[in-house]
Design an enzyme around this catalytic site. Structure first.
Site, PDB file in Angstrom:
ATOM      1  N   GLY A   1       0.825  -1.203   0.000  1.00 55.23           N
ATOM      2  CA  GLY A   1       0.000   0.000   0.000  1.00 55.23           C
ATOM      3  C   GLY A   1       0.856   1.249   0.000  1.00 55.23           C
TER       4      GLY A   1
ATOM      5  N   GLY B   1      -0.383   4.986  -1.094  1.00 58.29           N
ATOM      6  CA  GLY B   1      -1.402   5.730  -0.371  1.00 58.29           C
ATOM      7  C   GLY B   1      -0.853   6.937   0.363  1.00 58.29           C
ATOM      8  CD  GLN B   2      -3.331  11.071   4.328  1.00 53.53           C
ATOM      9  OE1 GLN B   2      -4.050  10.212   4.836  1.00 53.53           O
ATOM     10  NE2 GLN B   2      -3.445  12.345   4.628  1.00 53.53           N
TER      11      GLN B   2
ATOM     12  CB  ILE C   1      -3.159  -2.650  -6.420  1.00 49.35           C
ATOM     13  CG1 ILE C   1      -3.865  -3.590  -7.395  1.00 49.35           C
ATOM     14  CG2 ILE C   1      -3.858  -1.300  -6.316  1.00 49.35           C
ATOM     15  CD1 ILE C   1      -5.250  -4.015  -6.926  1.00 49.35           C
TER      16      ILE C   1
ATOM     17  CG  ASP D   1      -4.866  -7.746  -5.372  1.00 43.60           C
ATOM     18  OD1 ASP D   1      -5.034  -7.272  -4.235  1.00 43.60           O
ATOM     19  OD2 ASP D   1      -5.810  -8.149  -6.079  1.00 43.60           O
TER      20      ASP D   1
ATOM     21  CE1 TYR E   1     -10.003   2.673   8.427  1.00 45.23           C
ATOM     22  CE2 TYR E   1     -10.855   3.980  10.253  1.00 45.23           C
ATOM     23  CZ  TYR E   1      -9.801   3.580   9.463  1.00 45.23           C
ATOM     24  OH  TYR E   1      -8.540   4.087   9.690  1.00 45.23           O
TER      25      TYR E   1
END
Length: 311
Positions: free
Chosen positions: A8, A11-12, A35, A48, A137
Site C-alpha cells: 500500500g 497511499g497517503q 496495486i 495485489d 472501518y
C-alpha cells in the site's frame, strides 16, 4: 529492521513512509508495493495485497524481514461499500500476518481512533476501554487488533500497531476519511476558496501531523519487544481541535479564509462516535512515544510547505 516491504505504498501514509524509511535504512532495503504501478520507480513491485502468493513471493525473493501493511478502505469510503471494505481491510491483513508467520517477519499495520465507539469515554479515552464501533472501518480495526494479537500469541508473529488519529499531510492528498477536512481546509485557504466543512463547528477529534506518524511507526517497530505489553494497538495522540479552532489558527496566517458548514450526515455520524482526545500514556510508558507537532507548529508548516507546492 533490515529489509522492509511496504504494502500500500502508493497511499497517503505509504508514499511518505517509503521515503522516510529509505532515508533511515537505505534505498535498496525498502521495497515499495502497490496495486497500481509507477513507471520507472526503483525498488518497486506491483502486487495485489489480496493475492497471498504474490505477497509471499515478494517477501521470499527480497529477503524481507519486516512488513508494513497499509492497505485499507477508510471510514467514509467503507460505509459506501461495507462488503468491499471488509474484504480489502481484513484480507490484506490476514495475508500479511500469514506470510509473516511463514517467513518469520515482523508486521506493522495501523489501527485507528475509528476502533472506538460511542460508549467509549470521549475525553482521555483509555488504552483499554469498551470498543464497539458503528462503522465497518472501525469493526475492521478492532478485528485487526485482535487478529494481530492472536497471531502473536498463537504463532509468535511480532505484530505491532498504533491507533492513528486523523492524519494531516502536506504531501499526499487524503484518501476518503472522516477527518479529511483538516487537510482540505488548507488547500481552500491557500487557493483563496471558500471552504465547505462537512462536520459541525464544535466537533473535536484527535489529529496528528505526518512527521509524528512516521516517527511513531519507526519508534514502535524499533522498540524492545520485552517492553511491549499491549502491542495492538497503542493510542497515540498529538493534538485535538474542532473545525472552528483550526480555522482560527489558519486565519492567523491567511486572514481571508472563509468557512461555511454543509454537514455530511455520514461523516457527522461517524465522527460523533470518535474520541475527542485519546490517553496515550501507555505508549509513552512502553516505548517512549512523544509527539513533536502541535496545532500551531503544524499549521505554520502546512501553510509554508503546501504553499510552495501550490505555487
Amino acid at each position: 529492521m533490515k529489509k522492509i516491504l511496504i504494502i500500500g505504498a502508493g497511499g497517503q501514509i505509504g508514499s511518505e513512509l517509503t521515503t522516510h524509511l529509505r532515508s533511515i535504512y537505505g534505498q535498496h532495503n525498502v521495497l515499495a508495493a502497490d496495486i497500481h504501478s509507477t513507471p520507472g520507480e526503483e525498488d518497486f513491485v506491483q502486487l495485489d495485497a489480496l493475492d497471498a502468493a504474490a505477497v509471499a513471493q515478494a517477501v521470499r525473493e527480497n529477503g524481507i524481514d519486516t512488513i508494513f501493511n497499509l492497505v485499507a478502505l477508510l471510514s467514509a469510503k467503507g460505509e459506501a461499500n461495507p462488503q468491499l471494505a471488509w474484504r480489502v481491510n481484513m484480507g490484506a491483513l490476514m495475508n500479511a500476518l500469514e506470510v509473516a508467520r511463514e517467513y518469520n517477519c515482523s508486521v506493522f499495520t495501523p489501527s485507528s481512533i475509528g476502533a472506538f465507539g460511542p460508549d467509549a469515554p470521549k475525553d482521555l479515552t483509555p488504552q483499554d476501554t469498551p470498543m464497539h464501533p458503528t462503522t465497518i472501518y472501525g469493526v475492521c480495526k478492532v478485528a485487526g487488533e485482535l487478529l494481530s494479537n492472536y497471531y502473536f500469541q498463537r504463532f509468535g508473529v511480532d505484530a505491532r500497531s498504533v491507533r492513528l488519529p486523523g492524519v494531516i499531510s502536506s504531501q499526499a492528498l487524503p484518501g476518503g476519511g472522516t477527518t479529511d477536512y483538516a487537510v482540505e481546509i488548507f488547500y481552500a485557504a491557500l487557493r483563496g476558496e471558500r471552504f465547505v466543512c462537512p462536520v459541525p463547528h464544535d466537533r473535536f477529534m484527535d489529529m496528528i501531523y505526518m512527521p509524528d506518524v512516521l516517527q511513531a511507526m519507526v519508534q514502535l517497530m524499533e522498540a524492545n519487544p520485552e517492553r511491549l505489553v499491549h502491542r495492538n494497538g497503542y493510542n497515540v495522540a498529538a493534538m485535538s481541535f474542532s473545525p472552528e479552532i483550526i480555522a482560527a489558527e489558519i486565519k492567523k496566517h491567511i486572514p481571508g479564509l472563509e468557512m461555511v458548514y454543509e454537514i455530511d450526515p455520514v461523516k457527522d455520524a461517524i465522527s460523533a462516535g470518535w474520541p475527542n482526545l485519546m490517553d496515550d500514556s501507555v505508549a509513552r510508558a512502553e516505548w517512549g512515544w512523544n509527539p513533536q507537532w502541535g496545532l500551531a507548529e503544524m499549521t505554520a508548516d502546512m501553510i509554508e510547505t503546501l504553499g510552495r507546492r501550490l505555487r
